[in-house]
Write a protein that holds these residues in place. Structure first.
Motif, PDB file in Angstrom:
ATOM      1  N   CYS A   1       0.914  -0.939   0.044  1.00 53.01           N
ATOM      2  CA  CYS A   1       0.089   0.066   0.155  1.00 53.01           C
ATOM      3  C   CYS A   1       0.772   1.331   0.192  1.00 53.01           C
ATOM      4  N   GLN A   2       0.395   2.219  -0.780  1.00 54.29           N
ATOM      5  CA  GLN A   2       1.009   3.627  -0.724  1.00 54.29           C
ATOM      6  C   GLN A   2       0.115   4.659  -0.915  1.00 54.29           C
ATOM      7  N   ARG A   3       0.380   5.641  -0.182  1.00 51.98           N
ATOM      8  CA  ARG A   3      -0.611   7.005  -0.343  1.00 51.98           C
ATOM      9  C   ARG A   3      -0.749   7.290  -1.754  1.00 51.98           C
ATOM     10  N   GLY A   4      -1.658   7.779  -2.077  1.00 49.55           N
ATOM     11  CA  GLY A   4      -2.013   8.097  -3.432  1.00 49.55           C
ATOM     12  C   GLY A   4      -2.693   9.280  -3.597  1.00 49.55           C
ATOM     13  N   GLY A   5      -3.006   9.928  -4.858  1.00 47.34           N
ATOM     14  CA  GLY A   5      -3.769  10.867  -5.218  1.00 47.34           C
ATOM     15  C   GLY A   5      -2.986  12.223  -4.565  1.00 47.34           C
ATOM     16  N   ALA A   6      -3.673  13.162  -3.797  1.00 43.28           N
ATOM     17  CA  ALA A   6      -2.730  14.228  -3.506  1.00 43.28           C
ATOM     18  C   ALA A   6      -1.648  13.920  -2.550  1.00 43.28           C
ATOM     19  N   ALA A   7      -1.590  13.055  -1.814  1.00 41.19           N
ATOM     20  CA  ALA A   7      -0.672  12.433  -0.768  1.00 41.19           C
ATOM     21  C   ALA A   7       0.682  12.179  -1.816  1.00 41.19           C
ATOM     22  N   LEU A   8       0.217  11.249  -2.853  1.00 36.13           N
ATOM     23  CA  LEU A   8       1.616  11.011  -3.387  1.00 36.13           C
ATOM     24  C   LEU A   8       2.070  12.296  -4.350  1.00 36.13           C
ATOM     25  N   LEU A   9       1.237  13.061  -4.607  1.00 37.59           N
ATOM     26  CA  LEU A   9       1.895  14.448  -5.157  1.00 37.59           C
ATOM     27  C   LEU A   9       2.729  15.060  -4.191  1.00 37.59           C
ATOM     28  N   ALA A  10       2.238  15.109  -3.155  1.00 37.23           N
ATOM     29  CA  ALA A  10       2.921  15.917  -2.021  1.00 37.23           C
ATOM     30  C   ALA A  10       4.408  15.124  -1.739  1.00 37.23           C
ATOM     31  N   ASP A  11       4.307  13.822  -1.900  1.00 42.49           N
ATOM     32  CA  ASP A  11       5.525  13.313  -1.422  1.00 42.49           C
ATOM     33  C   ASP A  11       6.663  13.420  -2.604  1.00 42.49           C
ATOM     34  N   LEU A  12       5.949  13.527  -3.825  1.00 41.35           N
ATOM     35  CA  LEU A  12       6.918  13.715  -4.997  1.00 41.35           C
ATOM     36  C   LEU A  12       7.520  15.037  -5.060  1.00 41.35           C
ATOM     37  N   ILE A  13       6.573  15.965  -4.556  1.00 40.21           N
ATOM     38  CA  ILE A  13       7.432  17.363  -4.492  1.00 40.21           C
ATOM     39  C   ILE A  13       8.229  17.498  -3.479  1.00 40.21           C
ATOM     40  N   THR A  14       7.965  16.988  -2.568  1.00 34.95           N
ATOM     41  CA  THR A  14       8.779  16.877  -1.162  1.00 34.95           C
ATOM     42  C   THR A  14      10.110  16.436  -1.606  1.00 34.95           C
ATOM     43  N   ALA A  15      10.236  15.550  -2.589  1.00 37.40           N
ATOM     44  CA  ALA A  15      11.532  14.839  -2.872  1.00 37.40           C
ATOM     45  C   ALA A  15      12.429  16.006  -3.802  1.00 37.40           C
ATOM     46  N   VAL A  16      11.392  16.721  -4.442  1.00 40.98           N
ATOM     47  CA  VAL A  16      12.102  17.909  -5.493  1.00 40.98           C
ATOM     48  C   VAL A  16      12.750  19.053  -4.435  1.00 40.98           C
ATOM     49  N   ILE A  17      11.909  19.428  -3.372  1.00 47.65           N
ATOM     50  CA  ILE A  17      12.114  20.496  -2.428  1.00 47.65           C
ATOM     51  C   ILE A  17      13.373  20.128  -1.808  1.00 47.65           C
ATOM     52  N   LYS A  18      13.494  18.792  -1.287  1.00 50.33           N
ATOM     53  CA  LYS A  18      15.029  18.504  -0.752  1.00 50.33           C
ATOM     54  C   LYS A  18      16.208  18.617  -1.678  1.00 50.33           C
TER      55      LYS A  18
ATOM     56  N   ILE B   1      -9.574  -2.839   3.888  1.00 46.29           N
ATOM     57  CA  ILE B   1     -11.146  -2.474   3.925  1.00 46.29           C
ATOM     58  C   ILE B   1     -11.294  -1.376   4.809  1.00 46.29           C
ATOM     59  N   ASP B   2     -10.502  -0.648   5.197  1.00 46.00           N
ATOM     60  CA  ASP B   2     -10.522   0.709   6.107  1.00 46.00           C
ATOM     61  C   ASP B   2     -11.646   1.529   5.483  1.00 46.00           C
ATOM     62  N   PRO B   3     -12.620   1.763   6.338  1.00 43.02           N
ATOM     63  CA  PRO B   3     -13.892   2.517   5.528  1.00 43.02           C
ATOM     64  C   PRO B   3     -13.383   4.104   5.554  1.00 43.02           C
ATOM     65  N   HIS B   4     -12.183   4.474   6.185  1.00 48.16           N
ATOM     66  CA  HIS B   4     -11.933   6.076   6.254  1.00 48.16           C
ATOM     67  C   HIS B   4     -11.141   6.449   4.896  1.00 48.16           C
ATOM     68  N   TYR B   5     -11.005   5.370   3.949  1.00 46.01           N
ATOM     69  CA  TYR B   5     -10.317   6.109   2.798  1.00 46.01           C
ATOM     70  C   TYR B   5     -10.893   5.390   1.565  1.00 46.01           C
ATOM     71  N   HIS B   6     -10.563   5.937   0.435  1.00 47.91           N
ATOM     72  CA  HIS B   6     -10.847   5.266  -0.653  1.00 47.91           C
ATOM     73  C   HIS B   6      -9.714   4.535  -1.280  1.00 47.91           C
ATOM     74  N   HIS B   7      -9.788   3.307  -1.824  1.00 44.12           N
ATOM     75  CA  HIS B   7      -8.734   2.356  -2.178  1.00 44.12           C
ATOM     76  C   HIS B   7      -8.649   1.945  -3.553  1.00 44.12           C
ATOM     77  N   SER B   8      -7.366   2.240  -4.121  1.00 47.31           N
ATOM     78  CA  SER B   8      -7.269   2.131  -5.764  1.00 47.31           C
ATOM     79  C   SER B   8      -6.393   0.777  -5.896  1.00 47.31           C
ATOM     80  N   TYR B   9      -6.693   0.136  -6.899  1.00 41.44           N
ATOM     81  CA  TYR B   9      -5.835  -1.108  -6.969  1.00 41.44           C
ATOM     82  C   TYR B   9      -5.404  -1.122  -8.406  1.00 41.44           C
ATOM     83  N   ALA B  10      -4.297  -1.819  -8.542  1.00 43.56           N
ATOM     84  CA  ALA B  10      -3.379  -1.844  -9.714  1.00 43.56           C
ATOM     85  C   ALA B  10      -2.821  -2.981  -9.914  1.00 43.56           C
ATOM     86  N   LEU B  11      -2.694  -3.785 -10.956  1.00 46.90           N
ATOM     87  CA  LEU B  11      -1.795  -4.912 -11.097  1.00 46.90           C
ATOM     88  C   LEU B  11      -0.451  -4.397 -11.933  1.00 46.90           C
TER      89      LEU B  11
END
Length: 239
Positions: A47-64, A89-99
């Motif tokens: 599992c990995q944070r996605g959406g806006a959280a993933l964008l934030a992690d990417l931009i954080t790497a650039v900021i470093k 199945i945590d109901p507090h988040y949307h879950h996205s799946y990819a193979l």
């Protein structure tokens, strides 16, 4: 400009819709006619944070890397989306799946998404604290928004202060999914920040939004269609 020797601190805010992305990996596709049970076949998921959280992690790497420069400093504010383990199945988040599958690229073996398996969309509490920007400020120079039509666009309480305060004029990068050019967020940005906004979307999402764009003819024709629609179609040009 004269160098005063004073460092500038640039502030970026990254927020929007967040998913928990599940990456499903298997050893190899199951061959037709092969029995189902095979101890040599393996499958795992992470599992990995996605959406806006993933964008934030990417931009954080650039900021470093940018913060290595001596002239200016860069800081980023983002949502409180968790980094720790999350149940599938945590109901507090949307879950996205990819193979994911191994591919050959320039003589090397690399892992890439083979197939998007869909979204497990949940009804999330609008008041959930983790959805808000930690350390929100109206002094941001740049705001990056990930609008996947999962609730953020319709919830002004989650929007950064800088978008709602008069007199603020940050640069805005809006990553928008279909339906495009719709909703309270779009109306707010168009009314107050249209002259400093960059919109990123896919041509497929445009095609699904009552926009006539050719497909399979030529890149030149597709570019002409996009330009014409953005100029003349009130459905997407904000007129």
């Amino acid at each position: 400009m004269k160098n005063t020797g004073v460092k500038a601190n640039y502030i970026a805010i990254v927020t929007g819709d967040v998913t928990m992305d599940w990456h499903v990996v298997r050893s190899e596709p199951v061959k037709i006619g092969k029995q189902i049970w095979d101890p040599d076949q393996w499958t795992t998921a992470c599992c990995q944070r996605g959406g806006a959280a993933l964008l934030a992690d990417l931009i954080t790497a650039v900021i470093k890397k940018l913060n290595l420069k001596k002239d200016n400093t860069y800081t980023l504010h983002q949502t409180g989306a968790p980094r720790g383990p999350v149940h599938s199945i945590d109901p507090h988040y949307h879950h996205s799946y990819a193979l994911w599958t191994e591919f050959s690229s320039k003589g090397k073996r690399v892992w890439r998404v083979q197939e998007y398996l869909g979204l497990d969309r949940r009804t999330i509490d609008k008041e959930a604290d983790w959805r808000r920007v930690v350390g929100d400020t109206d002094k941001a120079n740049l705001v990056v928004l990930d609008d996947a039509d999962l609730g953020f666009r319709d919830t002004p309480d989650l929007w950064p202060q800088v978008l709602k305060k008069k007199g603020c004029s940050p640069w805005i990068i809006l990553k928008m999914a279909r339906p495009v050019a719709q909703g309270p967020l779009w109306e707010q940005l168009l009314a107050a920040h249209a002259d400093r906004m960059i919109v990123v979307t896919t041509v497929d999402d445009l095609r699904r939004s009552e926009v006539q764009i050719s497909q399979g003819l030529s890149w030149e024709r597709t570019a002409q269609d996009v330009a014409w629609e953005l100029i003349h179609n009130p459905r997407v040009n904000g007129m």
